[in-house]
Write a protein that holds these residues in place. Sequence first.
Motif, PDB file in Angstrom:
ATOM      1  N   ASP A   1       0.716  -1.231  -0.146  1.00 19.36           N
ATOM      2  CA  ASP A   1       0.044   0.150   0.164  1.00 19.36           C
ATOM      3  C   ASP A   1       0.994   1.307  -0.042  1.00 19.36           C
ATOM      4  O   ASP A   1       0.434   2.328  -0.558  1.00 19.36           O
ATOM      5  CB  ASP A   1      -0.927  -0.061   1.220  1.00 19.36           C
ATOM      6  N   ASN A   2       2.088   1.098   0.664  1.00 18.47           N
ATOM      7  CA  ASN A   2       2.692   2.373   0.931  1.00 18.47           C
ATOM      8  C   ASN A   2       4.300   2.639   0.214  1.00 18.47           C
ATOM      9  O   ASN A   2       4.543   3.694   0.126  1.00 18.47           O
ATOM     10  CB  ASN A   2       2.824   2.755   2.404  1.00 18.47           C
ATOM     11  N   CYS A   3       4.508   1.490  -0.265  1.00 14.17           N
ATOM     12  CA  CYS A   3       6.283   1.507  -0.909  1.00 14.17           C
ATOM     13  C   CYS A   3       6.532   0.908  -2.221  1.00 14.17           C
ATOM     14  O   CYS A   3       7.248   1.128  -2.577  1.00 14.17           O
ATOM     15  CB  CYS A   3       7.146   0.620   0.114  1.00 14.17           C
TER      16      CYS A   3
ATOM     17  N   CYS B   1       4.814  10.212  11.093  1.00 15.02           N
ATOM     18  CA  CYS B   1       5.935   9.298  11.423  1.00 15.02           C
ATOM     19  C   CYS B   1       5.655   8.117  12.406  1.00 15.02           C
ATOM     20  O   CYS B   1       6.054   7.195  12.654  1.00 15.02           O
ATOM     21  CB  CYS B   1       7.005  10.000  11.306  1.00 15.02           C
TER      22      CYS B   1
ATOM     23  N   ASN C   1       9.209   8.221   3.975  1.00 11.76           N
ATOM     24  CA  ASN C   1       7.940   7.817   3.392  1.00 11.76           C
ATOM     25  C   ASN C   1       6.920   7.634   4.370  1.00 11.76           C
ATOM     26  O   ASN C   1       6.112   6.440   4.317  1.00 11.76           O
ATOM     27  CB  ASN C   1       8.189   6.797   2.468  1.00 11.76           C
ATOM     28  N   CYS C   2       6.818   8.250   5.355  1.00 11.88           N
ATOM     29  CA  CYS C   2       5.863   7.907   6.589  1.00 11.88           C
ATOM     30  C   CYS C   2       4.193   7.814   5.928  1.00 11.88           C
ATOM     31  O   CYS C   2       3.990   8.787   5.442  1.00 11.88           O
ATOM     32  CB  CYS C   2       6.148   8.933   7.759  1.00 11.88           C
ATOM     33  N   PHE C   3       3.611   6.989   6.477  1.00 11.74           N
ATOM     34  CA  PHE C   3       2.247   6.951   6.174  1.00 11.74           C
ATOM     35  C   PHE C   3       1.481   7.027   7.388  1.00 11.74           C
ATOM     36  O   PHE C   3       1.924   7.142   8.541  1.00 11.74           O
ATOM     37  CB  PHE C   3       1.641   5.442   5.636  1.00 11.74           C
ATOM     38  N   GLY C   4       0.025   6.985   7.113  1.00 11.20           N
ATOM     39  CA  GLY C   4      -0.804   7.092   8.419  1.00 11.20           C
ATOM     40  C   GLY C   4      -0.951   8.860   8.767  1.00 11.20           C
ATOM     41  O   GLY C   4      -0.674   9.620   7.685  1.00 11.20           O
TER      42      GLY C   4
ATOM     43  N   ALA D   1       2.903   5.751  11.533  1.00 14.93           N
ATOM     44  CA  ALA D   1       3.523   5.094  10.646  1.00 14.93           C
ATOM     45  C   ALA D   1       4.390   3.899  11.314  1.00 14.93           C
ATOM     46  O   ALA D   1       4.310   2.759  11.230  1.00 14.93           O
ATOM     47  CB  ALA D   1       4.334   5.366   9.491  1.00 14.93           C
TER      48      ALA D   1
END
Length: 733
Positions: free
Chosen positions: A124-126, A183, A177-180, A186
């Motif tokens: 989903d994120n990378c 950081c 590349n923090c998600f949510g 994440a």
Amino acid sequence: MALTLAAASVGCFATGCVGDLGGGSLPWGDDGTNPGSGNGNGNGSGNGNGNGNGTNPTGGGPGTNPTGGGEPGTPAAACERGFNELPDGKGGFNVEAVCLPPGSFDRAVSLKAFQETVYPLLLDNCSGCHSTSTDAQAPIHADLNPELAHEYALTRVNFRKPVDSKLVVRMGIDRHNCFGRDCKDANAQMLAAVEAWAAAVAPTLPETPRPIPAGETITVDQVKRWIQADKATVAAADAEFIKYTSLHEIHNKGATAEELNVARVGLSKALNSTARWAPVIVNPVDVSENKGIVYRFDTRNYWGYNKGVTKLHFGGSDDDVFFGRTSVNYLGERVGSDVTTREKYRYKAEVEEDPSFAKLVWGRIRAGNVEGATDSEVLPPYTDGFKDADGYIEASQLVYTVTRPDVYNAIMAIPWYAQDLEDELGVIKDEGMKSYEYMVTKQAITIDSRMYWRARTKSGGFYWKTWDVFTGQLEGNVQTIEQAYEQGQIRFPFWAHPIPKFIAGTGGGVTAASLSFVATLAQPFNSEPAGCDGQPNYGGSQFLNCRYYTGTEGLQQSAEEVIWDLPNGLQGYSLWGGFNQRRVDAFVNIVRDPRITRNDADAVITSRIGFASTDRRLNTGSACIGCHADGMNRGSNDLRDWLDNEGPLPKGEHGVDSWIDDPEVVAQVKELYPPSTVMRPRMEDDRRVYLAAVSKIKREMILGTDKNVYVEPTIWTIEWAQNFYRYAPTRSN
């Protein structure tokens, strides 16, 4: 660089040595399993079947195969090399430090648990970068093929201590590349996923041996008995060079078996990383009845090689020198503003065995970090762990001391100006500016973009140099670099001026023809060149910051970082400033070390400009070693890739508008800036050199069958020392 050493003595001065690193100056051809044979003329003693033409120092020529000419080689079976090679999705391989051999854990259980826990977060994120279906930027841990993603993710997980996994650290410390929500969120999500994965795998892992049980105290008297028993075996002529170091304090404070392995590797890595001209990796020798606690080392194995240095120069900050701050050298002598002209290394052409240099270096180490950067006073030495009366040095104290920036600069004999280092290393400049391979990366560890280049050296090695610039104050309410780019306030000069203009620095014989120093954003003293659009800098009106590029001579708003391969295969590091002068640190409005600002808010860590964080600077030595845990860090050549693929090149007056429609300039840019498809294999080549050397440390210093460490061992040991001795955090600490 050539060695004028007797053939019988090239190995080492005492037991504990690891053999020569293959047939050339690069550690290839080791035991016939590694590709090529070094020096850019590999004839394929290993799997790579290299037949390089000498233009690529790894034996592969200028082609795309990182392991030699022809088709890519195959990974060594069962992690015999001590590191991992995984498919890059393009016919080659990426090099990773962690390698888990078949049979060391239940791989099927791990794959299933990975797909149920960590893999969905990565997809989903990378996957926009780290997948063969997109950019294929290593690691490819978010590939659509779960088996390939799993293999890469295994190189970034610590099943025994999930919080130390790179997958987690990249969120919690690096803020990558923090998600949510942020950081912190994440980091929490990734940690929970990794813990769930580890819960399924950890029971199948082999136990790490611990010769002395946890909770059993090792006394100083026991340490002294081990040392005295070993001293009885040492020849009188060798005694002054033999030193002892102990890990008993780390054991007594409750370190796990795995953490003790980390400390052992950190000890050897710190010694070998500061062995400026030593030809091979040499590990300290256990003298504690195979308990892995007390180690003997011979200073000649690391510092008994020399190129004519008879006195170690002041290793501290050029700020102390140039701005008249109170400072003395480690001998107690006053350091004046003329020190950079008085102290000049005159290196010999060849490396020679020189035990006197080992004495000189050890004397500097014993003095501690008294030359570090300071505003108003001399630093305390911070040498509590040197137990002279008991005959040993506490291991974390030794690792901490040799990696302090002032100590590191001194014992590595790094000169005052970068040109002198380049001359000593034999950086090849025969083709003018075409001698280098240039890169521009939009998102690096710097506040703004980064320009850097890779050069070759006459020994067949590599030399990387970066150019990072002060971005200057922004207009209005703009606080981040991304906002500045959106509004056209682009300060990074190499988007608009991609053809580097080499200029003269100061001192050290630096000239424009030396191809050592590049015009960036001029910062003149009490004057403004045309086009500067200057304003007072952060320190007041003494200097002016140019907002935009002028291409002029003089003091520059820049910091340079240099990495080169040492003869033993590890890496040397140095920092340089606005005069091309050697420094101990880099300002936090250019680049930041996230480990020492880990408690700052996300906005501060990631993108805010200026001195937005505490002035804890990135330091030569420890920060470089900690950041480059696996050798060269990877990057993309965004300038070239976006030029080829009509990507998001910055547009506008200070972007690419002035040259993007000029065919001659575009052709020159393409000639100077190879695409990522060329530069990524170069980076893997250089990582392989480094990881081959580190593997020689891990094989001997790690107890047990798992020959991996999952954190950078030197920085772990440094931080242990800082906490144990309660050393105050300063610019050089």
